[in-house]
Scaffold this active site. Structure first.
Site, PDB file in Angstrom:
ATOM      1  N   PHE A   1      -7.065 -10.993   4.123  1.00  0.00           N
ATOM      2  CA  PHE A   1      -5.781 -10.446   3.681  1.00  0.00           C
ATOM      3  C   PHE A   1      -6.015  -9.039   3.151  1.00  0.00           C
ATOM      4  O   PHE A   1      -6.839  -8.829   2.265  1.00  0.00           O
ATOM      5  CB  PHE A   1      -5.157 -11.306   2.568  1.00  0.00           C
ATOM      6  CG  PHE A   1      -3.816 -10.789   2.111  1.00  0.00           C
ATOM      7  CD1 PHE A   1      -2.650 -11.226   2.719  1.00  0.00           C
ATOM      8  CD2 PHE A   1      -3.715  -9.869   1.080  1.00  0.00           C
ATOM      9  CE1 PHE A   1      -1.410 -10.744   2.303  1.00  0.00           C
ATOM     10  CE2 PHE A   1      -2.487  -9.385   0.668  1.00  0.00           C
ATOM     11  CZ  PHE A   1      -1.330  -9.825   1.280  1.00  0.00           C
TER      12      PHE A   1
ATOM     13  N   ASP B   1     -12.847  -4.060   0.880  1.00  0.00           N
ATOM     14  CA  ASP B   1     -11.571  -4.266   0.186  1.00  0.00           C
ATOM     15  C   ASP B   1     -11.838  -5.004  -1.124  1.00  0.00           C
ATOM     16  O   ASP B   1     -12.005  -6.224  -1.138  1.00  0.00           O
ATOM     17  CB  ASP B   1     -10.633  -5.062   1.096  1.00  0.00           C
ATOM     18  CG  ASP B   1      -9.279  -5.338   0.463  1.00  0.00           C
ATOM     19  OD1 ASP B   1      -9.127  -5.134  -0.754  1.00  0.00           O
ATOM     20  OD2 ASP B   1      -8.367  -5.775   1.191  1.00  0.00           O
TER      21      ASP B   1
ATOM     22  N   THR C   1       4.431  11.596  -2.079  1.00  0.00           N
ATOM     23  CA  THR C   1       4.962  12.287  -3.251  1.00  0.00           C
ATOM     24  C   THR C   1       4.140  12.010  -4.503  1.00  0.00           C
ATOM     25  O   THR C   1       3.662  12.920  -5.174  1.00  0.00           O
ATOM     26  CB  THR C   1       6.430  11.880  -3.501  1.00  0.00           C
ATOM     27  OG1 THR C   1       7.219  12.283  -2.378  1.00  0.00           O
ATOM     28  CG2 THR C   1       6.969  12.553  -4.758  1.00  0.00           C
TER      29      THR C   1
END
Length: 450
Positions: free
Chosen positions: A172, A280, A335
């Protein structure tokens, strides 16, 4: 415990929320003003030992005094009120904040950090970095051609190349488009969403306990089989594989483990094929396995190319070296590029971990949990007890029994969570002591006997 969970107030809040937002995954509504340390209090006043901790993302307890004190500072107030677009106008304190937080715990051998918003976007941006680096090397460092520039606007080659990230079955890595193509844990995560045609290798399905000599030969053979398949897929997949992503422990997919030798072999394969290795650590990072980063258990010959993080770090992003910076700016960009208040929070968390020796505590408490769970398993009610530190799981006889036990534990004042098909995972805070572990074991034993 004052009521069943969810109680009447939680149910009322559920109805209110349901009018404007989907609340169907809600366990209960928490009263965070009353929660403290290892204990969460719900809307109905039920106090529960939290062994799940916001899906493994709360490191130093509810309403930690050091965090409360830090949150009163002018520095925190400034970045909360004046949230910056970090890519174009970072605050004057940003270089120093990075050194006090992210770089303080940078994995060995990695000296750069990219900041993001969540675990999914940390991995998504890591994939982009791998692809950009791969093509930069492929071009020999030359600038983009006019054909590159025009074809990418049509989603066509050569500007939009066909490249792949190899992942593992039951892994996952997130729910954004790229990460979802590498997520293989549950069908419900992927249904109805278009996916990239990327390869998935088998992750070792080992026999537990790993330290049992009777399982050694089988496990070694299983890991060798999986590594051979990784190598074959990289060589034969119809799209060039630019990188491999792996979790140190497959968390959502069932807390599946592999040995350091497996990960050393995986690193050797990526080096042989000159492709990137992404580790990960979104769920395994920040001390839960008994080391700050779970991949520290592996003793790799060279560091991973990228290590992604989120959850207990509070902030998100990935560590890397300079060669993984895009050749031009504005490419791995958005942003916010993270949130400086989360970096300030991380700074306090690191100090709390060091001051209170919390990683050492996870080893001590983890051993207490493992010993207790193995004792319970002798009666056959649970099986396959496995873990590192307090990052622990065990199996129930079926998915239905697992779900029933999770629910019964909640009624008994313990919050837990499932993973895989029929496992319960332990994700306590770093503050979890042997006394809390003992309370959990007592409640689990009572629930199982019922």
């Amino acid at each position: 415990m004052r009521t069943t969970v969810p109680g009447p107030k939680s149910k009322s809040l559920w109805e209110q929320l349901n009018k404007v937002q989907d609340p169907r995954a809600t366990h209960f509504f928490a009263d965070y003003s009353k929660s403290k340390g290892n204990y969460v209090v719900d809307a109905d006043g039920n106090t529960m030992l939290d062994m799940y901790c916001q899906i493994s993302s709360l490191p130093v307890g509810y309403n930690n005094p050091a965090l409360i004190e830090a949150a009163k500072s002018d520095e925190w107030a400034s970045v909360i009120i004046n949230r910056p677009a970090l890519g174009i106008m970072p605050p004057v304190s940003w270089p120093d904040i990075i050194q006090r937080s992210f770089m303080k715990v940078a994995p060995k051998g990695l000296n750069q950090v990219f900041t993001a918003m969540c675990g999914s976007c940390a991995n998504e941006c890591a994939y982009k970095a791998v692809f950009m680096h791969h093509m930069h090397v492929h071009r020999g460092g030359k600038p983009f051609t006019p054909e590159d520039m025009s074809s990418c606007m049509k989603n066509q080659e050569p500007g939009s190349p066909k490249l792949a990230i190899l992942s593992f079955m039951k892994g996952f890595h997130g729910r954004t488009f790229g990460t979802l193509s590498t997520t293989r844990s549950k069908a419900i995560h992927k249904l109805d969403i278009p996916a990239f045609d990327w390869p998935a290798a088998p992750f070792p399905l080992l026999r537990y306990p790993l330290e049992d000599p009777a399982n050694a030969a089988f496990n070694k053979k299983e890991e060798a089989r999986c590594l051979e398949e990784v190598d074959r897929l990289i060589k034969s997949w119809h799209i060039p594989v630019a990188g491999v992503i792996v979790e140190p422990i497959q968390a959502e997919g069932g807390d599946n483990h592999a040995s350091p030798a497996f990960f050393q072999g995986l690193r050797d394969i990526t080096l042989k094929h000159k492709i990137a290795l992404i580790v990960d650590e979104v769920q395994t990072g920040v001390g839960a396995t008994g080391k700050y980063w779970a991949h520290e258990h592996w003793n790799l010959s060279t560091p991973p190319d990228i290590v992604t993080f989120s959850k207990k770090m509070q902030a998100a992003g990935y560590y890397h070296n300079f060669d993984m910076r895009p050749s031009e700016t504005y490419r791995n960009f958005n942003t916010w590029l993270g949130d400086p208040v989360r970096a300030l929070e991380l700074e306090v968390i690191i100090k709390e971990i060091e001051r209170n020796k919390l990683i050492e505590n996870t080893r001590i408490t983890g051993q207490h949990l493992m010993d207790g769970l193995k004792q319970i398993s002798q009666n056959g009610s649970i099986s396959n007890v496995r873990g590192q530190g307090t990052f622990i799981a065990f199996d129930l006889p079926s998915p239905q029994v697992r779900d029933s036990v999770v629910g019964a534990l909640r009624q008994a004042g313990v919050e837990t969570g499932g993973c895989g098909e029929q496992s319960i995972r332990m994700r306590p805070m770093l503050w979890c002591k042997p006394s809390h572990a003992e309370l959990f074991l007592e409640r689990l034993d009572t629930v199982l006997k019922k």
